[in-house]
Scaffold this motif. Structure first.
Motif, PDB file in Angstrom:
ATOM      1  N   ILE A  17     -14.465  -6.820 -13.783  1.00  0.00           N
ATOM      2  CA  ILE A  17     -15.250  -8.270 -13.967  1.00  0.00           C
ATOM      3  C   ILE A  17     -15.400  -8.707 -15.332  1.00  0.00           C
ATOM      4  O   ILE A  17     -15.095 -10.100 -15.915  1.00  0.00           O
ATOM      5  N   THR A  18     -14.700  -8.293 -16.615  1.00  0.00           N
ATOM      6  CA  THR A  18     -14.157  -8.695 -17.525  1.00  0.00           C
ATOM      7  C   THR A  18     -13.256  -9.423 -17.695  1.00  0.00           C
ATOM      8  O   THR A  18     -13.358 -10.588 -18.089  1.00  0.00           O
ATOM      9  N   LEU A  19     -11.936  -9.216 -16.684  1.00  0.00           N
ATOM     10  CA  LEU A  19     -11.126  -9.848 -16.647  1.00  0.00           C
ATOM     11  C   LEU A  19     -11.260 -11.260 -16.052  1.00  0.00           C
ATOM     12  O   LEU A  19     -10.670 -11.898 -16.270  1.00  0.00           O
ATOM     13  N   SER A  20     -12.122 -10.903 -15.110  1.00  0.00           N
ATOM     14  CA  SER A  20     -12.625 -11.938 -14.526  1.00  0.00           C
ATOM     15  C   SER A  20     -13.336 -13.306 -14.891  1.00  0.00           C
ATOM     16  O   SER A  20     -12.997 -14.242 -15.077  1.00  0.00           O
ATOM     17  N   LEU A  21     -13.934 -12.749 -16.135  1.00  0.00           N
ATOM     18  CA  LEU A  21     -14.700 -13.568 -16.916  1.00  0.00           C
ATOM     19  C   LEU A  21     -13.287 -14.512 -17.667  1.00  0.00           C
ATOM     20  O   LEU A  21     -13.449 -15.776 -18.333  1.00  0.00           O
ATOM     21  N   ALA A  22     -12.829 -13.967 -18.689  1.00  0.00           N
ATOM     22  CA  ALA A  22     -11.023 -14.607 -18.630  1.00  0.00           C
ATOM     23  C   ALA A  22     -10.878 -15.193 -17.674  1.00  0.00           C
ATOM     24  O   ALA A  22     -10.456 -16.166 -18.064  1.00  0.00           O
ATOM     25  N   GLY A  23     -10.651 -14.927 -16.409  1.00  0.00           N
ATOM     26  CA  GLY A  23     -10.302 -15.876 -15.530  1.00  0.00           C
ATOM     27  C   GLY A  23     -10.706 -16.887 -15.342  1.00  0.00           C
ATOM     28  O   GLY A  23     -10.028 -17.710 -15.066  1.00  0.00           O
ATOM     29  N   ILE A  24     -12.299 -17.109 -16.025  1.00  0.00           N
ATOM     30  CA  ILE A  24     -12.915 -18.263 -15.684  1.00  0.00           C
ATOM     31  C   ILE A  24     -11.813 -19.633 -16.904  1.00  0.00           C
ATOM     32  O   ILE A  24     -12.194 -20.293 -17.053  1.00  0.00           O
ATOM     33  N   MET A 142     -10.060 -10.724  -5.031  1.00  0.00           N
ATOM     34  CA  MET A 142     -11.229 -12.215  -4.872  1.00  0.00           C
ATOM     35  C   MET A 142     -12.114 -12.183  -5.999  1.00  0.00           C
ATOM     36  O   MET A 142     -12.493 -13.579  -6.364  1.00  0.00           O
ATOM     37  N   ALA A 143     -12.406 -11.386  -6.967  1.00  0.00           N
ATOM     38  CA  ALA A 143     -12.779 -11.188  -7.843  1.00  0.00           C
ATOM     39  C   ALA A 143     -12.192 -12.143  -8.902  1.00  0.00           C
ATOM     40  O   ALA A 143     -12.902 -13.324  -9.027  1.00  0.00           O
ATOM     41  N   PHE A 144     -11.121 -12.101  -9.219  1.00  0.00           N
ATOM     42  CA  PHE A 144     -10.311 -12.988 -10.365  1.00  0.00           C
ATOM     43  C   PHE A 144     -10.303 -14.203  -9.993  1.00  0.00           C
ATOM     44  O   PHE A 144     -10.013 -15.587 -10.337  1.00  0.00           O
ATOM     45  N   TYR A 145      -9.842 -14.098  -8.950  1.00  0.00           N
ATOM     46  CA  TYR A 145      -9.377 -15.779  -7.720  1.00  0.00           C
ATOM     47  C   TYR A 145     -10.583 -16.167  -7.872  1.00  0.00           C
ATOM     48  O   TYR A 145     -10.448 -17.560  -8.044  1.00  0.00           O
ATOM     49  N   LEU A 146     -12.025 -16.070  -7.536  1.00  0.00           N
ATOM     50  CA  LEU A 146     -12.861 -16.688  -7.495  1.00  0.00           C
ATOM     51  C   LEU A 146     -12.610 -17.617  -8.743  1.00  0.00           C
ATOM     52  O   LEU A 146     -13.412 -18.690  -8.902  1.00  0.00           O
TER      53      LEU A 146
END
Lengths: 232, 101
Positions: A17-24, A142-146
């Motif tokens: 999740i944290t990394l996905s925030l960065a991903g956004i 998938m979390a990061f991709y999205l």
């Protein structure tokens, strides 16, 4: 041992999740830059969804002239920047090879630094069997991709207002992420020498060679020294 | 050096194909290597080295405020082993230093 099957997919997503925030934010940064470099909205979105490699995409923008796209230069630069994915994908073989091939190859299309590192760190903490670890990988991937793909169109529209995404401290976000993942990978004193050599080699090659060869060269030199020291 | 126009979408597709090929090729090759103890050691040592090679030049180009934040990230990781926490505090401290200093 009939326990209810733990869902590692969800766990992978949660850990990412944290990394996905960065991903956004990375997706957003690319979107802004795509707008600034007058790439079309459709191209930027398709690029994020299919190429899915932030740094390579941003670098390709530098060549993105409307009437004159240097195909070979763009492909070569992209490939060099993404060559680390080749090495990362290799290191997943020992921990995922029992997963059916078609599944693993589909999953590997979403391989990026973040989900790859999370998966290996997870594997070091818990001895998961290959299918469970693959579920975990897929959740994180998938979390990061999205996140990245959703970030791109948002950034594209923000491109009307923002022109320099580096103001958001993305440069440090990358450093923070890689450092945290790196410390998570620390296995003990045996890592010190190969890591130092990898870093020093990368710095030297970064200075003398254009492009992103330094990642490949640094990683190879450091890890070969590490393997050699472990055996001898 | 370009004699004819190439449709941008074609370039996007070719980029995607190259990167996809790179992503799959490593795994494929590892499956066709003879995994001797030496190769196994090498594959185990490789992940950390990739990240070091990525981040070392970035750190070198960072400014001293970012170095302090980098030390904070490392310290939190060593103390808590919590990736989430380390990254959030690290980025927050970098933003704070940027504002204050």
């Amino acid at each position: 041992m009939q326990r209810s099957m733990p869902n590692y997919f969800i766990e992978g997503m949660r850990d990412c999740i944290t990394l996905s925030l960065a991903g956004i934010v990375f997706g957003l940064a690319f979107g802004v830059l795509a707008h600034v470099h007058s790439m079309s909205f459709l191209h930027s979105l398709v690029m994020s969804a299919s190429v899915y490699a932030g740094t390579a995409q941003m670098v390709s923008l530098a060549y993105w002239h409307i009437n004159h796209l240097p195909l070979l230069t763009i492909l070569l630069t992209t490939s060099i920047i993404c060559m680390r994915f080749f090495l990362m994908s290799m290191t997943l073989y020992p921990v995922l090879h029992e997963v059916p091939k078609w599944k693993i190859y589909l999953g590997l299309l979403l391989l990026v630094d973040e989900c790859w590192a999370l998966t290996l760190i997870k594997r070091r903490k818990v001895e998961l069997d290959h299918p469970s670890l693959f579920q975990y990988y897929l959740g994180a991937a998938m979390a990061f991709y999205l996140a990245f793909v959703i970030g791109t169109p948002i950034g594209y529209y923000l491109g009307n207002i923002i022109h320099d995404p580096s103001k958001f401290g993305i440069d440090f976000a990358l450093i923070a992420i890689f450092l945290a993942l790196l410390i998570g990978m620390w296995r003990g004193k045996a890592d010190a020498v190969p890591w130092f050599i990898a870093g020093a080699t990368a710095v030297v090659f970064d200075y003398f060679l254009p492009g992103a060869w330094h990642i490949l060269v640094g990683a190879l030199v450091g890890s070969i020294v590490g393997a050699w020291r472990a055996i001898v | 050096m370009q004699l004819f126009e190439i449709h941008p979408m074609l370039i996007v597709v070719l980029m995607a194909l190259s990167v996809a090929l790179i992503r799959l090729a490593g795994f494929w090759l590892a499956g066709h290597l003879k995994v001797s103890p030496r190769v196994k050691k090498w594959l185990e040592c490789l992940p950390g080295c990739i990240i070091v090679a990525l981040v070392a030049p970035m750190l070198l180009q960072a400014n001293w405020k970012q170095w302090i934040s980098a030390v904070i990230v490392i310290a939190i990781m060593i103390k808590t082993d919590n990736i989430f926490f380390a990254i959030v505090v690290g980025i927050a401290s970098a933003a704070l230093f940027r504002l204050l200093l």
